[in-house]
Every structure is written in structure tokens, then in C-alpha cells.
Design an enzyme around this catalytic site. Structure first.
Site, PDB file in Angstrom:
ATOM      1  N   THR A  40      -2.957   0.547   4.682  1.00  0.00           N
ATOM      2  CA  THR A  40      -1.758  -0.290   4.703  1.00  0.00           C
ATOM      3  C   THR A  40      -1.917  -1.510   3.805  1.00  0.00           C
ATOM      4  OG1 THR A  40      -1.387   0.401   6.984  1.00  0.00           O
ATOM      5  CG2 THR A  40      -0.126  -1.468   6.220  1.00  0.00           C
ATOM      6  N   HIS A  43      -1.168  -0.330   0.384  1.00  0.00           N
ATOM      7  CA  HIS A  43       0.290  -0.213   0.219  1.00  0.00           C
ATOM      8  C   HIS A  43       0.903  -1.586  -0.046  1.00  0.00           C
ATOM      9  CE1 HIS A  43       1.377   3.983   1.282  1.00  0.00           C
ATOM     10  NE2 HIS A  43       0.212   3.970   1.911  1.00  0.00           N
TER      11      HIS A  43
END
Length: 337
Positions: A40, A43
Site C-alpha cells: 500500500t 501504491h
């Protein structure tokens, strides 16, 4: 001020002086020892969405372990010197979703751990003690493990089930181990990186299939497996999600754990799902699983060390976020001094 690894915008991550977080009356100030690099975070580094909206400038990182250095005046369960981990996902406790046992769907929820930093100040409700025999290094895996446990709850592996795990990154590797602990009879790993074949077996896989060189369904049939009961997709790519639907057997459960790109659609064939009577689930963060993750890390069932690929300094985090050169092989921990 404190030293922190701060996200300023798309692919703009710098180690800089940053204001220390405010210690509220119900807060616990933690000196961070380790913070894992999560997919994450990658990302977010590239400007994509994570679990919660993010306003730069803000430190990245949320998989932390550390030591309590101060407590708010209303804190009762923690004291200076306690060794702890923290759940980054906070729910208000008052909205419809919180009151109906869905705190991860909280209308007011936000992330309360910005772990690429010297200090964090999460609410007491988000902090968990760790036992003396569990190292802070291993304890940093509590948050990703807690997310895996939620995914496993949704997958609902029964003793003797045939399970397929797609993708052998750090999360996929943990899932293989958890399926082994859960008593799956066959754990089939689908992964294109051939060099992960041996580690897959170490984690408990009974069969490794490289879809670039083998036909997945043919190999499964050749091994005498009549039906795949459960599929855990751990990549989030179009091709791997398509594979999940193809390999799933009759009355199978599919859990889409991999984080796809926001707004990106995949091909879906409802008739195929109808004929197989598939159950399709998605897994979002870690409601009510942090305590169980700490317990599992503290047991002899689950060795966190086997999933850690490297420790780096905060100044090296930008290169790792950009390249994932060590994250490909396991969990990278940022050591915060």
C-alpha cells in the site's frame, strides 16, 4: 520536530524534519523501532489510493512496533517502557457501521499510524502489548498478519480443503503458511517467478505451478485433484484475478485480497460463476484481528523471521518504494533509530 520519511506528492518521498504528532488525552506516544514497507505504501508513493485518503505532506508507513515513551492522562492500560504494536485503522465507535460490528467500514475512520517516523501517537484503543519473548523486529509483522487473518476468516479454510494461493509476495507467502496451519490437504501456489518454488514448499505448499511454462488446470488434474475448494488471490492484477475464476472449482470460495488499481475493471463472466456457484469475497484491512496476530506471532506455529527479507534505514526507503528490489523476496523493515 522529529525525523520522518515524508510523502510530498507523486513519487516525491524525502527524509525530513516533520512536526511530532500531538499526544491526546487518550493517546499513547510510541518511539517507533521498526516499520514495514507495505504494498500500500508503494501504491501511495505512485499516487494511487490506499485504505484511507491521504493529504500530503504526510509520513508513510503503518506496520509498526516500538516502545511507549509517554501516555495521555486518560490512558490506563499502558505505561512508559511497554513494548507494543499499533493498529493503524481507527473507527469512531459511534457511527452505524461501528455499532453494527463493521469498524473497518467506519464513516469517520482514518489512519492513526504514520510509521516512517520517530514517534506516533495513536489512541489507546489501537495499541497492543506484546510479550517479552517476541522481538520488536518480528512484532512489526503484526499488522500485515492481522490483514491476512481477516482474509483467511473470509476464505474459511476447512480441514482437508484444497486451496490455491495466487502470488508469492510477502502476503501470498504468509497465506500459504496460514493455510498449512489451518489444515488444508493441498496448497497449490501459482507464481511466475520460478525462484520462489523452494520457499513456497518451505511455507507449506504441496504444489507449485508456473503458469508461464505449465497449464495450471492440466497440472492440477494430473495430481489427482478433482476440485479446488478455496482460492486466495494475492496480486491484484487483471490476469491473476482472471486465473482465480478459472481455477476455482465447483461451490468454491474466491477471496480477492490483492489491491487492484482504482477504476480498473476486470472481465467477469456471470454464467461461469453461476454454473460453479462461486462465492466471491473481497478483503479490506483488519477488523478485530490484531490481538490474534500478536498471539500467533508469539506462538511456535508462526515464525515471522522467515518472512523478513531485509532491514534498511529510513534514508534507503525511497529506493525501496521506487524499485521494490528487496520487497520481492519478503518483508522489508525500516529500522527507525
Amino acid at each position: 520536530k522529529m525525523k520522518a520519511g515524508v510523502y510530498y506528492g507523486v513519487e516525491d518521498f524525502r527524509v525530513a524534519e516533520f512536526p511530532e504528532p500531538e499526544l491526546k488525552e487518550d493517546g499513547v506516544k510510541i518511539a517507533v523501532k521498526y516499520c514495514g514497507v507495505c504494498g500500500t505504501d508503494v501504491h501511495k508513493f505512485h499516487g494511487q489510493c490506499g485504505s484511507h485518503p491521504m493529504k500530503p505532506p504526510v509520513p508513510l508507513g503503518h506496520e509498526v512496533s516500538g516502545v511507549v515513551v509517554e501516555t495521555g492522562k486518560h490512558v490506563t492500560h499502558f505505561k512508559v517502557g511497554d513494548r507494543v504494536v499499533a493498529d493503524p485503522n481507527w473507527g469512531c465507535g459511534a457511527c452505524f457501521f461501528c455499532k453494527n460490528n463493521m469498524p473497518h467500514m467506519c464513516e469517520n475512520g482514518n489512519g492513526v499510524v504514520k510509521g516512517f517516523a520517530q514517534y506516533i501517537c495513536p489512541p489507546e484503543s489501537n495499541v497492543y502489548h506484546i510479550p517479552d519473548h517476541l522481538s520488536l523486529r518480528e512484532a512489526a509483522l503484526a499488522e500485515p498478519l492481522s490483514c491476512c487473518l481477516h482474509g483467511m476468516d473470509l476464505l474459511d479454510v476447512k480441514l482437508g480443503d484444497v486451496v490455491v494461493v495466487i502470488g508469492m509476495g510477502m502476503i501470498g507467502s504468509m497465506m500459504v503458511k496460514l493455510c498449512s496451519i489451518a489444515g488444508a490437504s493441498h496448497i497449490i501456489v501459482i507464481e511466475t517467478q520460478e525462484n520462489k518454488r523452494e520457499s513456497a514448499k518451505d511455507y507449506g505448499a504441496t504444489l507449485f505451478i508456473n503458469p508461464n511454462v505449465e497449464n495450471v488446470e492440466t497440472v492440477i488434474a494430473q495430481n489427482g485433484i478433482q476440485n479446488v475448494d478455496k482460492v486466495m488471490e494475492c496480486v491484484g492484477a487483471k490476469v491473476t484475478m482472471r486465473t482465480a475464476f478459472e481455477v476455482a472449482g465447483k461451490c468454491a470460495t474466491i477471496v480477492l485480497f490483492g489491491l487492484g488499481k482504482e477504476g480498473e475493471a476486470i472481465d467477469f463472466y456471470p454464467y461461469e460463476a453461476f454454473r460453479k456457484e462461486l462465492k466471491i469475497r473481497a478483503s479490506y484491512v483488519n477488523p478485530h484481528t490484531m490481538e490474534r496476530a500478536v498471539r500467533l506471532l508469539s506462538s511456535n506455529q508462526f515464525s515471522a523471521s522467515m518472512f523478513i527479507s531485509k532491514e534498511i534505514q529510513l534514508e534507503e526507503a525511497e529506493v525501496e518504494l521506487r524499485t521494490q528490489k528487496d520487497s520481492r523476496y519478503g518483508k522489508v523493515l525500516v529500522h527507525i533509530s
